[in-house]
Design a protein around this motif. Structure first.
Motif, PDB file in Angstrom:
ATOM      1  N   THR A 193      40.181  18.788 -31.178  1.00  0.00           N
ATOM      2  CA  THR A 193      38.841  19.345 -31.028  1.00  0.00           C
ATOM      3  C   THR A 193      37.868  18.545 -31.871  1.00  0.00           C
ATOM      4  OG1 THR A 193      39.472  20.877 -32.741  1.00  0.00           O
ATOM      5  CG2 THR A 193      39.457  21.718 -30.479  1.00  0.00           C
ATOM      6  N   LEU A 194      38.354  17.951 -32.946  1.00  0.00           N
ATOM      7  CA  LEU A 194      37.516  17.166 -33.842  1.00  0.00           C
ATOM      8  C   LEU A 194      37.537  15.715 -33.388  1.00  0.00           C
ATOM      9  CD1 LEU A 194      36.077  17.361 -36.671  1.00  0.00           C
ATOM     10  CD2 LEU A 194      38.246  16.651 -37.635  1.00  0.00           C
ATOM     11  N   PRO A 195      36.360  15.037 -33.382  1.00  0.00           N
ATOM     12  CA  PRO A 195      36.404  13.624 -33.029  1.00  0.00           C
ATOM     13  C   PRO A 195      37.397  12.893 -33.929  1.00  0.00           C
ATOM     14  CG  PRO A 195      34.150  14.381 -33.294  1.00  0.00           C
ATOM     15  CD  PRO A 195      35.045  15.509 -33.719  1.00  0.00           C
ATOM     16  N   ASN A 214      28.528  26.225 -33.485  1.00  0.00           N
ATOM     17  CA  ASN A 214      27.865  24.922 -33.536  1.00  0.00           C
ATOM     18  C   ASN A 214      28.826  23.774 -33.235  1.00  0.00           C
ATOM     19  OD1 ASN A 214      24.899  25.092 -34.384  1.00  0.00           O
ATOM     20  ND2 ASN A 214      25.893  26.583 -35.727  1.00  0.00           N
ATOM     21  N   GLY A 215      30.036  24.129 -32.819  1.00  0.00           N
ATOM     22  CA  GLY A 215      30.983  23.086 -32.400  1.00  0.00           C
ATOM     23  C   GLY A 215      31.795  22.486 -33.530  1.00  0.00           C
ATOM     24  N   PHE A 216      31.789  23.115 -34.706  1.00  0.00           N
ATOM     25  CA  PHE A 216      32.567  22.596 -35.830  1.00  0.00           C
ATOM     26  C   PHE A 216      33.867  23.394 -35.912  1.00  0.00           C
ATOM     27  CE2 PHE A 216      28.027  22.233 -37.430  1.00  0.00           C
ATOM     28  CZ  PHE A 216      27.877  20.942 -36.957  1.00  0.00           C
ATOM     29  N   PRO A 226      32.287   8.057 -46.369  1.00  0.00           N
ATOM     30  CA  PRO A 226      31.432   7.189 -45.560  1.00  0.00           C
ATOM     31  C   PRO A 226      30.328   7.935 -44.812  1.00  0.00           C
ATOM     32  CG  PRO A 226      33.743   6.653 -45.212  1.00  0.00           C
ATOM     33  CD  PRO A 226      33.716   7.894 -46.033  1.00  0.00           C
ATOM     34  N   THR A 227      29.356   7.188 -44.371  1.00  0.00           N
ATOM     35  CA  THR A 227      28.226   7.758 -43.626  1.00  0.00           C
ATOM     36  C   THR A 227      28.732   8.493 -42.376  1.00  0.00           C
ATOM     37  OG1 THR A 227      28.016   5.638 -42.507  1.00  0.00           O
ATOM     38  CG2 THR A 227      26.520   6.031 -44.349  1.00  0.00           C
ATOM     39  N   GLY A 228      28.080   9.590 -42.069  1.00  0.00           N
ATOM     40  CA  GLY A 228      28.379  10.310 -40.827  1.00  0.00           C
ATOM     41  C   GLY A 228      29.690  11.072 -40.823  1.00  0.00           C
ATOM     42  N   ASP A 233      22.169  15.134 -53.090  1.00  0.00           N
ATOM     43  CA  ASP A 233      22.636  14.397 -51.908  1.00  0.00           C
ATOM     44  C   ASP A 233      22.045  12.994 -51.994  1.00  0.00           C
ATOM     45  OD1 ASP A 233      23.734  13.678 -49.545  1.00  0.00           O
ATOM     46  OD2 ASP A 233      22.928  15.335 -48.376  1.00  0.00           O
ATOM     47  N   GLU A 234      22.793  11.999 -51.557  1.00  0.00           N
ATOM     48  CA  GLU A 234      22.413  10.588 -51.765  1.00  0.00           C
ATOM     49  C   GLU A 234      22.238  10.365 -53.271  1.00  0.00           C
ATOM     50  OE1 GLU A 234      22.712   8.782 -49.244  1.00  0.00           O
ATOM     51  OE2 GLU A 234      22.522  10.225 -47.621  1.00  0.00           O
ATOM     52  N   ALA A 235      23.261  10.763 -54.022  1.00  0.00           N
ATOM     53  CA  ALA A 235      23.148  10.804 -55.477  1.00  0.00           C
ATOM     54  C   ALA A 235      22.791   9.456 -56.097  1.00  0.00           C
ATOM     55  CB  ALA A 235      24.444  11.301 -56.071  1.00  0.00           C
ATOM     56  N   ARG A 289      18.903   6.314 -45.203  1.00  0.00           N
ATOM     57  CA  ARG A 289      19.889   7.237 -45.768  1.00  0.00           C
ATOM     58  C   ARG A 289      19.862   8.608 -45.108  1.00  0.00           C
ATOM     59  NH1 ARG A 289      22.104   6.605 -51.073  1.00  0.00           N
ATOM     60  NH2 ARG A 289      21.754   4.509 -51.871  1.00  0.00           N
ATOM     61  N   GLY A 290      21.038   9.059 -44.759  1.00  0.00           N
ATOM     62  CA  GLY A 290      21.236  10.469 -44.404  1.00  0.00           C
ATOM     63  C   GLY A 290      20.804  10.888 -43.016  1.00  0.00           C
ATOM     64  N   MET A 291      19.831  10.196 -42.418  1.00  0.00           N
ATOM     65  CA  MET A 291      19.294  10.702 -41.154  1.00  0.00           C
ATOM     66  C   MET A 291      20.384  10.698 -40.084  1.00  0.00           C
ATOM     67  SD  MET A 291      16.419  11.729 -41.903  1.00  0.00           S
ATOM     68  CE  MET A 291      15.753  12.211 -40.317  1.00  0.00           C
TER      69      MET A 291
HETATM   70  N1  LIG Z   1      33.724  19.512 -38.947  1.00  0.00           N
HETATM   71  C1  LIG Z   1      32.958  18.824 -38.121  1.00  0.00           C
HETATM   72  N2  LIG Z   1      33.302  18.656 -36.837  1.00  0.00           N
HETATM   73  C2  LIG Z   1      32.528  17.945 -35.979  1.00  0.00           C
HETATM   74  N3  LIG Z   1      31.355  17.362 -36.329  1.00  0.00           N
HETATM   75  C3  LIG Z   1      30.961  17.501 -37.611  1.00  0.00           C
HETATM   76  C4  LIG Z   1      31.727  18.228 -38.568  1.00  0.00           C
HETATM   77  N4  LIG Z   1      31.064  18.214 -39.730  1.00  0.00           N
HETATM   78  C5  LIG Z   1      29.933  17.501 -39.521  1.00  0.00           C
HETATM   79  N5  LIG Z   1      29.865  17.076 -38.266  1.00  0.00           N
HETATM   80  C6  LIG Z   1      28.777  16.273 -37.651  1.00  0.00           C
HETATM   81  O1  LIG Z   1      28.871  14.966 -38.185  1.00  0.00           O
HETATM   82  C7  LIG Z   1      27.571  14.385 -38.264  1.00  0.00           C
HETATM   83  C8  LIG Z   1      27.372  13.734 -39.607  1.00  0.00           C
HETATM   84  O2  LIG Z   1      27.307  14.728 -40.601  1.00  0.00           O
HETATM   85  P1  LIG Z   1      26.436  14.515 -41.914  1.00  0.00           P
HETATM   86  O3  LIG Z   1      25.027  14.198 -41.566  1.00  0.00           O
HETATM   87  O4  LIG Z   1      26.691  15.644 -42.814  1.00  0.00           O
HETATM   88  O5  LIG Z   1      27.122  13.171 -42.462  1.00  0.00           O
HETATM   89  P2  LIG Z   1      27.029  12.509 -43.892  1.00  0.00           P
HETATM   90  O6  LIG Z   1      28.415  12.220 -44.315  1.00  0.00           O
HETATM   91  O7  LIG Z   1      26.195  13.341 -44.801  1.00  0.00           O
HETATM   92  O8  LIG Z   1      26.294  11.135 -43.545  1.00  0.00           O
HETATM   93  P3  LIG Z   1      25.278  10.243 -44.448  1.00  0.00           P
HETATM   94  O9  LIG Z   1      26.091   9.591 -45.514  1.00  0.00           O
HETATM   95  O10 LIG Z   1      24.699   9.264 -43.496  1.00  0.00           O
HETATM   96  O11 LIG Z   1      24.272  11.186 -45.024  1.00  0.00           O
HETATM   97  C9  LIG Z   1      26.571  15.483 -37.986  1.00  0.00           C
HETATM   98  O12 LIG Z   1      26.058  15.309 -36.690  1.00  0.00           O
HETATM   99  C10 LIG Z   1      27.387  16.754 -38.072  1.00  0.00           C
HETATM  100  O13 LIG Z   1      26.896  17.745 -37.197  1.00  0.00           O
END
Ligand SMILES: Nc1ncnc2c1ncn2[C@@H]1O[C@H](COP(=O)(O)OP(=O)(O)OP(=O)(O)O)[C@@H](O)[C@H]1O
Length: 569
Positions: A46-48, A141-143, A168-170, A280-282, A434-436
């Motif tokens: 279910t999780l990517p 929300n699909g998590f 890592p990012t995302g 965040d983004e410490a 960052r973060g977007m």
């Molecule tokens: N458990 C999960 N299952 C599926 N998708 C998720 C889960 N947790 C977070 N996501 C999705 O992953 C994406 C990235 O999440 P988030 O913005 O928190 O990443 P991040 O690690 O803070 O990235 P960055 O370092 O760029 O700030 C978002 O679209 C979020 O909805």
């Protein structure tokens, strides 16, 4: 600015014929990374897959793995394995991949008695009483399953331990701290029987307004059905909260440092009831630009038992030292390799002769089929505006620009267009690095070379989010060549290869590294090249055309004096 925005909505195609000769002059030289992506059957999870670190194959960069692990006095949790066939690398103009790829990852924990990771949200809930409404909101929300940073981070924060998290990012860092905050809140502070004292109990600080806004939106999604008051601290809300009776009833504040410190200084805000503080983004919040403000915020959170957590995809040694000195008996979690992007972002370096050659190179790329949206980073605000204008003048549709020099409304509108999928090409500066989280971003182009390794990692991290694949291209000129080495190291660490001549480049001196990306560039992105002249002609035609239309609207003949419809030629 407004003019090019209007023009950019036309949906017109780049006129390849017109620029054919110019384009041929500037054939790009691409140096591609050669990361081998592999895939799993998405129906199995279910999780990517990229977020499902527990199913990853053993492996990774062996050299890094050994050296990293050797220094840790901690538990090292390696992820279990699942082999999968290799997949072709993603390019910016590729169709989106059908299934996400897998790459080896690991989670490293350091600190005294780290709690066991949570296998699932339900596991975390049964151990730490996450309210059922939060679980429901996650699911809606699909998590469905936690990412690696969530699996390891949730128990640490739910046990009220301090945390330094590098992932890592995302990879879902936002929920890693929001779920514990919401779980600890219990009854809203506004309810008469609340024992929670007065004023905000949780504070999240982020370096940009856009990111704070995005985090606030995530708060609202997670808190759906609960009566907590979550405030995005802005000029308007700061005015409302100047009334103590109002601010005493706030549960969570999300803010940028500047705004918060201004209110602390003028006495219209106190943070003495804050029990959970997240940076965040410490590393950005602890760099020289924000450090003083961040320190003031930390000091204002004066409760003895305040829990502090820092999150980022990058935490250079200096910033980590400052962060750690502010944490009490912290747990440190690193997902993957520190300061390394996810391997699912295919990275390449593109040589361009000089700054003036970048625009033709980009136009050449955009003249071929590509997958929008893409994000393009420039070094300065004027260059971002100028590039947006140039692309629009060249009939590239749906171009938008986002930088700190724009008004709040302009910035908000741009972000909304991006979220609605109306923006195909977003040109921005570090403000968006960052973060977007724009989920569908297919690629990133570093039009101007990044100013640091951290900037590179965050910029390219706007793609390849939440398990999707992405591609990142970095233009470099002769001027940037001395700074290629640190970026190429990052590319190699994330599993890609770079040409040998770059590997053999000498390491830039400390002095040189400080100058990285700070090359003096023109404020406009084009010079008097042949493309520039043809664009100048085109611009002149457009201005004259616009004048003629105006005259016609005013009832004057374009040639002056005669009535509309007269034969003037
Ligand atoms: N458990 C999960 N299952 C599926 N998708 C998720 C889960 N947790 C977070 N996501 C999705 O992953 C994406 C990235 O999440 P988030 O913005 O928190 O990443 P991040 O690690 O803070 O990235 P960055 O370092 O760029 O700030 C978002 O679209 C979020 O909805």
């Amino acid at each position: 600015m407004e003019t090019f925005k209007l023009l950019s909505r036309g949906g017109v195609k780049f006129n390849k014929k017109r620029f054919k000769a110019d384009m041929e002059l500037f054939e790009e030289t691409e140096i591609k990374s050669s990361s081998n992506h592999s895939s799993v059957n998405p129906s199995q999870a279910t999780l990517p897959a990229e977020l499902d670190f527990f199913k990853y194959a053993e492996g990774g960069n062996p050299k890094r793995r050994q050296s990293d692990g050797a220094n840790e006095v901690s538990d090292v949790a390696r992820v279990s394995s699942e082999s999968s066939p290799p997949k072709k690398k993603t390019k910016l103009d590729d169709e989106p991949q059908a299934g996400p790829s897998t790459q080896p990852h690991r989670v490293t924990l350091k600190g005294s008695n780290p709690p066991k990771c949570a296998e699932s949200f339900e596991d975390a809930s049964s151990r730490y009483n996450i309210p059922s409404r939060i679980l429901q909101n996650l699911s809606e929300n699909g998590f469905h399953s936690p990412t690696a940073i969530q699996s390891y981070g949730l128990p640490v924060l739910l046990e009220k331990r301090d945390l330094a998290a590098i992932s890592p990012t995302g990879t879902g860092k936002t929920l890693s701290y929001l779920i514990p905050i919401m779980s600890h809140l219990n009854a809203p502070i506004s309810s008469s029987d609340s024992e929670a004292g007065k004023g905000a109990r949780a504070l999240v600080v982020a370096p940009t307004r856009e990111l704070a806004h995005q985090i606030h939106n995530e708060c609202l999604k997670l808190a759906e059905g609960r009566k907590w008051r979550m405030v995005l601290f802005s000029k308007a809300s700061a005015n409302t909260l100047a009334d103590k009776a109002v601010r005493d009833k706030v549960d969570v504040i999300v803010s940028t440092p500047l705004r918060l410190v201004a209110s602390l200084k003028n006495g219209s805000l106190e943070l003495n009831n804050v029990r959970h503080l997240v940076l965040d983004e410490a590393d950005r919040l602890l760099d020289s630009e924000f450090l003083e403000q961040t320190k003031e915020i930390i000091a204002a959170c004066s409760r003895e038992d305040v829990q502090k957590a820092v999150f980022s995809a990058t935490l250079p040694a200096g910033a980590e030292q400052v962060a750690m000195s502010n944490l009490r008996d912290p747990i440190r979690i690193v997902v993957g390799l520190k300061d390394t992007p996810l391997p699912l972002i295919s990275q390449s370096l593109t040589y361009v002769n000089d700054d003036a050659s970048k625009l033709p190179t980009l136009l050449h790329f955009l003249a071929r089929p590509y997958n929008p949206p893409i994000v393009i980073f420039t070094s300065t605000q004027p260059r971002a505006s100028s590039l947006a204008e140039q692309l629009t003048l060249n009939n590239i549709p749906n171009v938008d620009c986002l930088h700190a020099g724009m008004t709040k409304k302009e910035r908000d509108d741009t972000v909304s267009r991006m979220r609605r999928g109306e923006c195909w090409i977003m040109i921005s500066t570090e403000v968006m690095a960052r973060g977007m989280d724009f989920k569908g971003v297919r690629g990133v182009i570093n039009y101007d070379f990044p100013t640091s390794v951290q900037s590179y990692i965050h910029r390219i991290g706007r793609t390849g989010r939440a398990g999707r694949e992405g591609a990142a291209v970095t233009y470099f000129t002769n001027d940037d060549a001395p700074y290629l080495k640190p970026i190429s190291n990052v590319i190699m660490q994330s599993g890609s290869t770079v040409p040998e001549w770059i590997v053999k480049l000498p390491k830039p001196s400390k002095m040189k590294r400080k100058l990285m990306g700070k090359i003096k560039r023109d404020e406009t992105v084009t010079k008097d090249g042949s493309i520039g002249r043809s664009q100048a002609r085109r611009r002149k035609d457009m201005v004259q055309g616009s004048k003629r239309r105006k005259q016609v609207e005013d009832g004057k003949s374009p040639s002056g004096g005669k009535e509309m419809g007269s034969d003037t030629e």
